[in-house]
Enzyme design. Structure first.
Site, mmCIF file in Angstrom:
data_model
loop_
_atom_site.group_PDB
_atom_site.id
_atom_site.type_symbol
_atom_site.label_atom_id
_atom_site.label_comp_id
_atom_site.label_asym_id
_atom_site.label_seq_id
_atom_site.Cartn_x
_atom_site.Cartn_y
_atom_site.Cartn_z
ATOM 1 N N ASP A 92 -45.396 -25.508 10.591
ATOM 2 C CA ASP A 92 -45.592 -24.664 11.787
ATOM 3 C C ASP A 92 -44.678 -23.452 11.810
ATOM 4 O O ASP A 92 -45.010 -22.431 12.382
ATOM 5 C CB ASP A 92 -45.377 -25.491 13.060
ATOM 6 C CG ASP A 92 -43.921 -25.863 13.243
ATOM 7 O OD1 ASP A 92 -43.386 -26.610 12.402
ATOM 8 O OD2 ASP A 92 -43.301 -25.388 14.209
ATOM 9 N N ASP A 95 -39.458 -24.698 8.976
ATOM 10 C CA ASP A 95 -39.025 -25.978 8.415
ATOM 11 C C ASP A 95 -40.193 -26.617 7.663
ATOM 12 O O ASP A 95 -41.204 -25.974 7.422
ATOM 13 C CB ASP A 95 -38.469 -26.887 9.512
ATOM 14 C CG ASP A 95 -39.473 -27.081 10.643
ATOM 15 O OD1 ASP A 95 -40.688 -26.916 10.402
ATOM 16 O OD2 ASP A 95 -39.051 -27.376 11.771
ATOM 17 N N TYR A 243 -41.735 -30.225 20.023
ATOM 18 C CA TYR A 243 -43.005 -29.886 20.658
ATOM 19 C C TYR A 243 -43.322 -30.914 21.730
ATOM 20 O O TYR A 243 -44.385 -31.519 21.764
ATOM 21 C CB TYR A 243 -44.120 -29.757 19.609
ATOM 22 C CG TYR A 243 -43.891 -28.554 18.730
ATOM 23 C CD1 TYR A 243 -44.135 -27.272 19.220
ATOM 24 C CD2 TYR A 243 -43.357 -28.684 17.457
ATOM 25 C CE1 TYR A 243 -43.880 -26.152 18.446
ATOM 26 C CE2 TYR A 243 -43.098 -27.564 16.675
ATOM 27 C CZ TYR A 243 -43.361 -26.301 17.180
ATOM 28 O OH TYR A 243 -43.098 -25.188 16.417
ATOM 29 N N GLU A 483 -37.012 -16.899 13.761
ATOM 30 C CA GLU A 483 -37.949 -17.829 13.110
ATOM 31 C C GLU A 483 -39.393 -17.404 13.349
ATOM 32 O O GLU A 483 -39.765 -17.047 14.462
ATOM 33 C CB GLU A 483 -37.734 -19.252 13.642
ATOM 34 C CG GLU A 483 -38.504 -20.298 12.845
ATOM 35 C CD GLU A 483 -38.078 -21.728 13.169
ATOM 36 O OE1 GLU A 483 -38.417 -22.619 12.383
ATOM 37 O OE2 GLU A 483 -37.418 -21.951 14.210
#
Length: 506
Positions: A92, A95, A243, A483
């Site tokens: 996503d 990572d 999440y 990110e």
């Protein structure tokens, strides 16, 4: 005597220009009347790059036509722990975990981008569809067993304690699922939405695949609705705080039903929306649209059924959608949006750019629906036209691409100045081609902590972006601002397609 002989050369040039640019009445005539012809930005280039980014996020066995060549195969035994094939899909963000909730939302938004603006994408349409299919192929694997969805591969806490390339990862690839006993209506509702939206994308070009997606979407939605509960109840240790479902699951049930209604035209879903809309929060004043909260997206989507298809029973969704629009307009009654001094919509300090891209997409999409119905937005006596919505969206996209106080493009690889040290393992570590030996878990942190630019440019990646004062430090450790993520790029694809087309770049 010919007309041309009585005109000066200058007058001839003017006349010729008018002949090329004017209609029969001598007025300049533009097909796309919303913008002047000359754009400050190369939206077409940005569109190409925004789609290319998804190839850098791929997990699994990479195809022979892979364009992001510093990536290699990874996660080839994903799912083995549970005797299920979960190879593929997307990482996503920066990572190496595969989180099903944001992956499904990414797939829904890529599909919506193509459904609204794919007709304008020309050569990029094929690439956009491949990005969608990389997501749906995985979601089909994750939903292969009835009343079960595999919602995560990888232990996020252990993954985050290492800084390693996906090709090297040796942290546990634990598999987590929802089922009747540990329900997750939010992630299941979003997965149903993704499969339904994508079924529309492939309807003409691959009808067999399209039917498979639609059938699976219906089955997954039934499971979402029948076994209700947020997935972060049963999987709290695993999915929170990454999440965690903060907005509940009601929004995903409404959103999933809205997509199934659009994809199947089955009256069951329209009836479901009419009966359950209010209890599922159709009229709530939550004006944030992203991977967690879908209410605003559902309102805009359902307003299309009223505005374009004239479904009177959904008339109230135009009012709900208008409320969202009014919340964004600076100076309008009910305006609640915050903007940075440089003009960027600012929702929160962590990955703010996701709200910029998703809001820009909704503005352009709603403008399209309003235009086709010859309607406007009324904000407490102030009339807001579709043209105004488009100009707000364009301003946000332009800021992202470099029209900001730092003259910094927040899309990697676009423009003369862009972030060099993004928070992304694969981009920040030397590629397998340049460094074939394995880089161990903790050895990677020396690269994470270095001030050197990332060796691999993750072209097209949109990152979290500047703070509320337009500042951006370009620090790799600053994941909130540095990110990238798939759900930041997905809605931008549609917005860029629209802008590239309206400036005649496609």
């Amino acid at each position: 005597m010919g007309l041309s002989l009585s005109l000066s050369p200058l007058a001839l040039i003017v006349l010729l220009a008018c002949f090329l640019e004017c209609n029969g009445y001598g007025f300049p005539f533009h097909q796309h009347h919303h913008h002047p012809r000359v754009a400050k930005h190369n939206y077409r280039d940005a569109l190409t790059k925004s789609i290319l980014f998804f190839e850098g996020q791929r997990s699994g066995k990479l195809p022979s036509n892979q364009r992001v060549t510093w990536r290699r195969d990874s996660g080839l035994s994903d799912g083995a722990a549970m005797h299920v094939d979960l190879v593929g899909g997307y990482y996503d963000a920066g990572d190496n975990v595969k989180f099903g909730f944001p992956m499904a939302f990414t797939t829904t938004m890529l599909s919506w981008s193509v459904l609204e603006f794919g007709g304008l994408m020309k050569g990029e349409l094929q690439n956009a569809k491949q990005a969608i299919r990389w997501g749906t192929d995985y979601l089909l694997k994750a939903t292969v067993h009835p009343d079960t969805i595999y919602v995560q591969v990888g232990d996020a806490n252990k993954d985050h304690s290492c800084w390693e390339r996906p090709e090297d990862m040796d942290t546990p690839r634990s598999v987590y699922k929802i089922d009747k006993n540990t329900p997750g209506s939010d992630v299941a509702g979003e997965t149903a939405a993704a499969l339904a939206a994508a079924s529309l994308v492939f309807r003409k070009t691959d009808p067999t695949y399209s039917k498979l997606l639609a059938r699976r979407a219906m089955r997954v939605f039934e499971f979402a609705d029948k076994y209700r509960g947020p997935y972060s109840n049963g999987l709290k240790k695993v999915v929170c705080p990454f999440y965690c479902s903060y907005s509940g699951y009601q929004d995903e049930l409404l959103w999933g039903a809205a997509w199934l209604h659009r994809a199947t035209k089955n009256p069951t879903y329209l009836n479901y929306i009419q009966v359950n809309g209010q209890t599922l929060g159709a009229a709530e004043f939550d004006n944030t649209f992203g991977w967690d909260n879908k209410h605003v997206g559902a309102r805009i989507l359902l307003s299309k059924a009223f505005l374009v298809q004239r479904l009177q029973s959904l008339h109230e969704y135009k009012g709900h959608a208008d409320n969202f629009i009014c919340s964004l307009i600076p100076g309008a009654p009910f305006s609640s949006a915050q903007y940075t001094p440089g003009g960027l919509l600012f929702k929160m300090s962590d990955s703010n750019m996701q709200y910029v891209t998703s809001t820009s997409f909704l503005l352009l999409t709603y403008a399209k629906y309003l235009t086709s119905a010859h309607q406007v937005v009324n904000c407490g006596g102030t009339t807001i036209t579709p043209k105004r919505l488009r100009s707000i969206a364009k301003k946000q996209v332009d800021y992202l691409l470099g029209d900001n106080p730092l003259k910094m493009s927040y899309m990697v690889g676009y423009g003369p100045r862009y972030p060099q040290r993004i928070h992304h393992r694969g981009s920040s570590l030397p590629s397998v081609a340049n460094h074939p030996a394995k880089i161990q878990c903790s050895a990677g942190f020396s690269f994470m902590n270095s001030q050197s630019p990332n060796p691999n440019i993750l072209v097209g990646a949109v990152i979290g972006g500047p703070d509320k004062n337009d500042r951006f430090p370009d620090q790799r450790s600053d994941y909130e601002q540095s990110e990238p993520s798939t759900y930041m790029n997905a809605p931008l694809v549609g917005a860029l397609a629209y802008l590239a087309h309206s400036f005649g770049q496609l």
